[in-house]
Scaffold this motif. Structure first.
Motif, short mmCIF file in Angstrom:
data_model
loop_
_atom_site.label_atom_id
_atom_site.label_comp_id
_atom_site.label_asym_id
_atom_site.label_seq_id
_atom_site.Cartn_x
_atom_site.Cartn_y
_atom_site.Cartn_z
N THR A 1 0.83 -1.21 0.00
CA THR A 1 0.00 0.00 0.00
C THR A 1 0.86 1.26 0.00
OG1 THR A 1 -0.12 0.13 2.41
CG2 THR A 1 -1.81 -1.18 1.31
N VAL A 2 0.34 2.29 -0.64
CA VAL A 2 0.93 3.63 -0.62
C VAL A 2 -0.21 4.58 -0.30
CG1 VAL A 2 2.15 5.39 -1.94
CG2 VAL A 2 2.64 2.98 -2.36
N ASN A 3 -0.02 5.42 0.72
CA ASN A 3 -1.10 6.26 1.23
C ASN A 3 -0.59 7.67 1.49
OD1 ASN A 3 -2.70 7.58 3.41
ND2 ASN A 3 -3.89 5.71 3.36
N ALA A 4 -1.37 8.67 1.06
CA ALA A 4 -1.06 10.07 1.36
C ALA A 4 -2.35 10.76 1.77
CB ALA A 4 -0.45 10.77 0.16
N GLY A 5 -2.26 11.65 2.74
CA GLY A 5 -3.47 12.30 3.22
C GLY A 5 -3.23 13.63 3.85
N PHE A 6 -4.27 14.11 4.51
CA PHE A 6 -4.23 15.38 5.24
C PHE A 6 -5.08 15.22 6.49
CE2 PHE A 6 -6.15 19.46 6.36
CZ PHE A 6 -5.02 20.23 6.52
N ASP A 7 -4.56 15.64 7.63
CA ASP A 7 -5.29 15.60 8.90
C ASP A 7 -5.25 16.97 9.56
OD1 ASP A 7 -6.15 12.85 9.24
OD2 ASP A 7 -4.04 12.34 9.43
N ASN A 8 -6.42 17.45 9.98
CA ASN A 8 -6.50 18.68 10.75
C ASN A 8 -6.97 18.33 12.17
OD1 ASN A 8 -6.61 21.84 10.57
ND2 ASN A 8 -8.40 21.23 11.74
N PHE A 9 -6.14 18.64 13.15
CA PHE A 9 -6.49 18.40 14.56
C PHE A 9 -7.04 19.71 15.12
CE2 PHE A 9 -3.51 15.15 13.51
CZ PHE A 9 -3.90 14.05 14.24
N PHE A 10 -8.28 19.67 15.58
CA PHE A 10 -8.97 20.87 16.05
C PHE A 10 -8.57 21.18 17.49
CE2 PHE A 10 -11.42 19.20 12.56
CZ PHE A 10 -11.70 20.34 11.82
N ALA A 11 -8.01 22.38 17.67
CA ALA A 11 -7.45 22.78 18.96
C ALA A 11 -8.53 23.05 20.00
CB ALA A 11 -6.58 24.02 18.79
N LYS A 12 -8.18 22.80 21.26
CA LYS A 12 -9.05 23.10 22.38
C LYS A 12 -8.88 24.55 22.81
CE LYS A 12 -9.18 18.57 24.59
NZ LYS A 12 -8.92 17.81 25.82
N ASP B 1 -8.65 26.45 29.31
CA ASP B 1 -9.60 26.73 30.39
C ASP B 1 -9.22 27.95 31.21
OD1 ASP B 1 -11.14 24.55 29.68
OD2 ASP B 1 -10.08 23.18 31.02
N VAL B 2 -7.92 28.21 31.32
CA VAL B 2 -7.46 29.34 32.15
C VAL B 2 -7.52 30.65 31.39
CG1 VAL B 2 -5.50 30.24 33.47
CG2 VAL B 2 -5.96 27.79 33.47
N THR B 3 -6.95 30.69 30.19
CA THR B 3 -6.87 31.95 29.43
C THR B 3 -8.08 32.17 28.52
OG1 THR B 3 -5.70 30.88 27.60
CG2 THR B 3 -4.36 31.81 29.39
N ASN B 4 -8.88 31.13 28.30
CA ASN B 4 -10.03 31.18 27.40
C ASN B 4 -9.62 31.52 25.96
OD1 ASN B 4 -12.75 30.63 27.15
ND2 ASN B 4 -13.33 32.79 27.29
N ILE B 5 -8.39 31.15 25.59
CA ILE B 5 -7.88 31.38 24.24
C ILE B 5 -7.78 30.04 23.53
CG2 ILE B 5 -5.91 32.17 22.88
CD1 ILE B 5 -5.28 34.13 25.14
N LYS B 6 -8.31 30.02 22.30
CA LYS B 6 -8.25 28.78 21.51
C LYS B 6 -6.89 28.68 20.85
CE LYS B 6 -10.78 26.09 18.18
NZ LYS B 6 -10.49 25.96 16.81
N GLY B 7 -6.29 27.49 20.94
CA GLY B 7 -4.99 27.25 20.30
C GLY B 7 -5.12 27.12 18.79
N THR C 1 2.31 21.22 8.50
CA THR C 1 2.19 22.33 7.56
C THR C 1 2.19 23.69 8.26
OG1 THR C 1 -0.23 22.32 7.59
CG2 THR C 1 0.86 20.91 5.96
N ASP C 2 1.90 23.70 9.55
CA ASP C 2 1.82 24.97 10.30
C ASP C 2 2.74 24.93 11.52
OD1 ASP C 2 0.32 23.02 11.52
OD2 ASP C 2 -1.37 24.31 12.00
N LYS C 3 4.00 24.61 11.28
CA LYS C 3 4.99 24.41 12.34
C LYS C 3 5.09 25.60 13.30
CE LYS C 3 9.97 24.00 12.83
NZ LYS C 3 11.25 23.97 12.15
N ASP C 4 5.17 26.81 12.77
CA ASP C 4 5.33 28.00 13.62
C ASP C 4 4.10 28.29 14.46
OD1 ASP C 4 7.90 28.35 12.62
OD2 ASP C 4 7.21 29.64 10.98
N LYS C 5 2.91 28.07 13.91
CA LYS C 5 1.67 28.35 14.64
C LYS C 5 1.49 27.45 15.85
CE LYS C 5 -1.09 30.20 10.85
NZ LYS C 5 -2.30 29.98 10.02
#
Length: 197
Positions: free
Chosen positions: A82-93, A96-102, A134-138
């Motif tokens: 098998t050969v597989n390529a894809g894209f995954d987006n992990f949705f940030a939480k 709780d303390v700062t109320n800022i979304k990552g 893809t978003d190393k700095d962020k």
């Protein structure tokens, strides 16, 4: 959503695959084996979803993406490369303390491996490769590439001719992107439309 609820949903999906697998095997005993129509190269494309576990769960709720896969037969239509390529987006939480979304974590996994059909259309698959951020700095990652491996089990439901619905559940692990000793693991579900060439 709590981890226990996410794991319950994933467990339910896995049990549904096995239930359908069992029903499919009992209904095809009087007809020619469904795997007999599986031959040649098989391409599949479909969505991927998952539930982060371990340290990845601390910052992300769930992930969604998609992948394209090619299966090349190497032994009696039972063993495939098998050969597989894809894209995954992990949705940030939201913190709780700062109320800022990552920031969401976005990965492009590229993997190769083996897929084996021990019985009918039930398969065991193992892949390894590289995963690119893809978003190393962020996200504050130290590295933009990590080793990834993914054992998987699944079932290919015949849809007629050389068309299938390929449903699989996997555990996927990326080595660390940040030098804090933690890995990036998740349980994933892939449901793809597959067709033979």
């Amino acid at each position: 959503m709590k981890t226990s609820i996410k794991l319950s949903v994933l467990t339910l999906a896995l049990s549904s695959i096995f239930t359908l697998s069992t029903k499919a095997q009992t209904t095809t005993t009087t007809a020619p084996a469904a795997s007999a129509t599986r031959s040649g190269v098989i391409l599949s494309v479909g969505p991927d979803g998952g539930v982060p576990v371990g340290s990845l769960h601390n910052a992300y709720n769930w992930n969604l993406g998609g992948s394209v896969q090619a299966d090349f037969p190497i032994y009696k239509n039972q063993l495939y490369v098998t050969v597989n390529a894809g894209f995954d987006n992990f949705f940030a939480k939201t913190n709780d303390v700062t109320n800022i979304k990552g920031s969401d974590l976005q990965l492009i996994p590229v993997k190769a491996g083996l897929k084996y059909y021990p019985v009918g259309n039930f398969y065991i698959q193992g892949e390894a490769g590289a995963s690119f951020v893809t978003d190393k700095d962020k996200v504050g990652a130290d590295k933009s590439t990590a080793f990834v491996y993914a054992p998987q089990i699944g079932y290919q439901f015949p849809l007629g001719g050389k068309n299938y619905l390929d449903a699989g559940v996997r555990f996927e692990s990326n080595t660390k992107f940040v030098d804090n000793g933690s890995t990036n693991n998740f349980f994933g579900l892939r449901v793809a439309y597959a067709f033979g060439l």
